[in-house]
Design a protein around this motif. Structure first.
Motif, short mmCIF file in Angstrom:
data_model
loop_
_atom_site.label_atom_id
_atom_site.label_comp_id
_atom_site.label_asym_id
_atom_site.label_seq_id
_atom_site.Cartn_x
_atom_site.Cartn_y
_atom_site.Cartn_z
N ALA A 63 1.40 -0.53 -0.13
CA ALA A 63 2.04 -1.81 0.14
C ALA A 63 1.16 -2.93 -0.42
O ALA A 63 -0.07 -2.86 -0.36
CB ALA A 63 2.25 -2.00 1.64
N TYR A 109 0.86 -7.13 4.03
CA TYR A 109 1.53 -6.95 5.31
C TYR A 109 1.37 -8.22 6.12
O TYR A 109 0.45 -9.00 5.89
CB TYR A 109 0.99 -5.74 6.07
CG TYR A 109 -0.39 -5.93 6.68
CD1 TYR A 109 -0.53 -6.46 7.96
CD2 TYR A 109 -1.54 -5.60 5.98
CE1 TYR A 109 -1.78 -6.64 8.53
CE2 TYR A 109 -2.79 -5.77 6.54
CZ TYR A 109 -2.91 -6.30 7.81
OH TYR A 109 -4.15 -6.49 8.36
N LEU A 152 9.15 3.13 2.49
CA LEU A 152 8.10 2.86 1.51
C LEU A 152 7.72 4.12 0.75
O LEU A 152 7.53 4.08 -0.48
CB LEU A 152 6.88 2.28 2.23
CG LEU A 152 5.65 1.95 1.36
CD1 LEU A 152 5.99 0.94 0.29
CD2 LEU A 152 4.51 1.44 2.24
N GLY A 155 8.51 -2.46 9.75
CA GLY A 155 7.84 -1.18 9.96
C GLY A 155 8.57 -0.27 10.92
O GLY A 155 8.55 0.96 10.77
N MET A 163 5.10 -5.53 4.10
CA MET A 163 5.48 -4.86 5.34
C MET A 163 5.41 -5.86 6.50
O MET A 163 4.47 -6.64 6.59
CB MET A 163 4.55 -3.69 5.64
CG MET A 163 4.69 -2.52 4.69
SD MET A 163 6.22 -1.58 4.89
CE MET A 163 6.02 -0.92 6.54
N ILE A 221 7.86 2.97 7.03
CA ILE A 221 6.92 3.83 6.30
C ILE A 221 7.69 4.87 5.48
O ILE A 221 7.35 5.14 4.32
CB ILE A 221 5.96 4.53 7.27
CG1 ILE A 221 5.06 3.48 7.95
CG2 ILE A 221 5.11 5.56 6.54
CD1 ILE A 221 4.14 2.74 7.01
N ALA A 264 0.79 2.01 5.68
CA ALA A 264 1.40 1.18 4.63
C ALA A 264 0.39 0.86 3.54
O ALA A 264 0.70 0.94 2.34
CB ALA A 264 1.96 -0.10 5.24
N ASP A 303 0.74 1.82 11.68
CA ASP A 303 1.70 1.61 10.60
C ASP A 303 1.09 0.80 9.46
O ASP A 303 1.36 1.05 8.29
CB ASP A 303 2.95 0.88 11.12
CG ASP A 303 3.84 1.78 11.96
OD1 ASP A 303 3.63 3.01 11.91
OD2 ASP A 303 4.72 1.26 12.66
#
Length: 540
Positions: free
Chosen positions: A515, A518, A481, A470, A497, A478, A510, A506
């Motif tokens: 995403a 994570y 992404l 991140g 992530m 970010i 995400a 973050d």
């Protein structure tokens, strides 16, 4: 005497040397004598400082290095060789512990929980609370993406909020409910609204439980645990696949040894076949998952009605089935499956006045050698299946070799983007140890976002797993992404992530950007590996 500052100094020395070698480009060389001196020094110092695990690692590595050898180490080979030391360095630096587990706790079979809530703060809080119990949690804020994730990942428990953007929780529940009627997946609805009408509507739509916000985390975890235990008991009580009404994978594991025992007794060869419906994902995407379920049901029943009484069919997972043909050669099994394919492909399915037909691919392996194990037989049948699919589908291929050739697999690019060289190297080593039969893994590491985005690796037209830090210089995760999600081939990407505990903003961004998962740094390697395996197994 306080030894901590000396231990920290030793750790920094190790990191400095690893950094010098591991950042070398592919093809770089390091003198064997330099490696020997490095390990010898660590052994002496770690023993003095009473760091037993580091002493053990350095001793084991030193035994494999010849002091008098004047050869050179290739940097790729060196990274693999030093991986125990790299992992120890990561564990100590992040957890301040001087031991690492001899055997990581297996998590690939941990219960999978999916949470759907448009409040990222709530997602983060619930995810952390549940993962303290060694459960695996997938979090999602977008209901459309969540439904797709649900069908791909097949969670053991679903937790969803009533109030979601674009599609509320009741609508999501209705969309998946017919699937839930065929599989027992406990569903918990959560909401700030606790009216009698809301609770009744939740139960009418198939929810098993209802929890009001704000949530008491201790009670919440207990209730989730109760539902997971119910599911486990239910799963262990049945040997028939609920959707297709053929034997399930659990019964395959129980019954397959009997065929091998019979073969050793009678010497009559038998064939194991893995069958896979062609373009099944396209069927789901085009006609919906309910139509996909009908195809699975009709396919299973067609096979069941057209094989011999002594043949046995199992649902292996997803759209894959295993058929065992006793006293049957691979050529006989191939001929029989080809006839079945011709017959099934003549059946017409109809969805909203649109007609379509379906074929299947199959891989066959004949057991005629007593030394062959169950795992080897399934692996050979699986490799033949993927050869059939790569050769155009709608065909049957028999195994004729005892190893999987490269062109029998699909390709999967994996990218690790992190500015920390230890994490890059550690993850690359762990990823190389993965064994995913259906994919040939192509693993690359990048120290920053621009290096990844501008690489040929990122732009290749293949499935892609992106493990993305991140916080990085030049361009944070970010931003990377965001760019990836704007690409035409964004659907080919699965994104994990990596983020620090202090960077919850973050995580929120995400999740909002799509995403797939994570993980908080510092992380357990076994946990990340289990998450990666789960994501890879959901990809076709």
């Amino acid at each position: 005497m306080d030894l901590q500052k000396y231990k920290n100094h030793l750790l920094q020395t190790i990191k400095d040397n690893l950094s010098k070698w591991l950042i070398l480009e592919e093809g770089g060389k390091v003198a064997n004598a330099e490696i020997y001196r490095f390990l010898h020094s660590i052994k002496g110092t770690s023993g003095t400082l009473q760091i037993e695990k580091l002493l053990e690692i350095s001793e084991n590595l030193l035994e494999k290095v010849d002091e008098d050898n004047d050869s050179m180490w290739d940097v790729i080979e060196l990274k693999r060789f030093l991986s125990p030391l790299i992992e120890f360095t990561y564990e100590y630096e992040n957890f301040n512990e001087l031991t690492i587990p001899d055997e990581p706790i297996p998590q690939s079979n941990a219960p999978l929980i999916q949470i759907i809530d448009d409040d990222p703060s709530m997602l983060i809080m619930l995810k952390e609370a549940l993962e303290e119990n060694n459960w695996m949690v997938m979090a999602c804020t977008d209901p459309e993406q969540a439904v797709k994730q649900y069908f791909e990942m097949k969670p053991d428990c679903l937790i969803l909020d009533v109030h979601l953007p674009h599609k509320n929780g009741f609508e999501v529940l209705q969309e998946i409910q017919e699937y839930n009627e065929k599989y027992f997946i406990p569903t918990i609805m959560i909401s700030i609204e606790d009216s009698k009408q809301t609770r009744i509507k939740a139960y009418q739509n198939g929810a098993d439980d209802f929890i009001q916000k704000p949530i008491d985390l201790e009670e919440f975890v207990v209730r989730v645990k109760h539902h997971l235990q119910r599911k486990k008991m239910f799963d262990q009580s049945v040997l028939i696949d609920e959707l297709t009404q053929v034997y399930n994978r659990r019964f395959l594991v129980q019954s397959l040894p009997r065929f091998f025992q019979d073969f050793k007794r009678t010497k009559d060869p038998f064939s194991i076949c893995i069958v896979d419906i062609d373009y099944f994902k396209k069927i789901n995407d085009t006609y919906g998952h309910l139509m996909g379920d009908k195809v699975l049901q009709d396919f299973a029943q067609y096979l069941k009605q057209n094989i011999r009484s002594l043949d046995v069919i199992y649902r292996y997972g997803g759209e894959e089935f295993v058929i065992v043909f006793p006293k049957t050669t691979s050529e006989e099994a191939k001929n029989r499956l080809t006839e079945l394919n011709d017959g099934f492909s003549s059946l017409v399915f109809t969805h909203q006045d649109i007609n379509f037909t379906v074929t299947f691919s199959a891989g066959v392996f004949m057991v005629e050698d007593e030394t062959v194990t169950i795992d080897q037989a399934l692996k050979m049948a699986d490799s033949s299946l993927y050869e059939a699919k790569n050769n155009g589908r709608a065909q049957v291929v028999c195994s004729i070799a005892d190893s999987v050739s490269e062109n029998q697999k699909g390709y999967l690019n994996i990218s690790v983007v992190d500015d920390n060289f230890i994490i890059r190297t550690l993850l690359a080593n762990e990823l190389e140890s993965l064994s995913i039969n259906r994919f040939e893994l192509n693993i690359k590491v990048f120290e920053n976002g621009p290096a990844f985005l501008n690489s040929k690796h990122a732009k290749e037209d293949v499935n892609h797993l992106l493990i993305l830090d991140g916080v990085m210089p030049k361009m944070d995760g970010i931003e990377v992404l965001q760019q990836v999600k704007q690409w035409q081939k964004a659907k080919q990407y699965k994104v994990i992530m990596l983020t620090g505990r202090s960077n919850k903003s973050d995580v929120k961004r995400a999740l909002m950007l799509g995403a797939d998962d994570y993980i908080i740094k510092p992380f357990e390697i076994s946990d990340l590996q289990a998450r990666i395996e789960r994501l890879l197994n959901s990809m076709k």
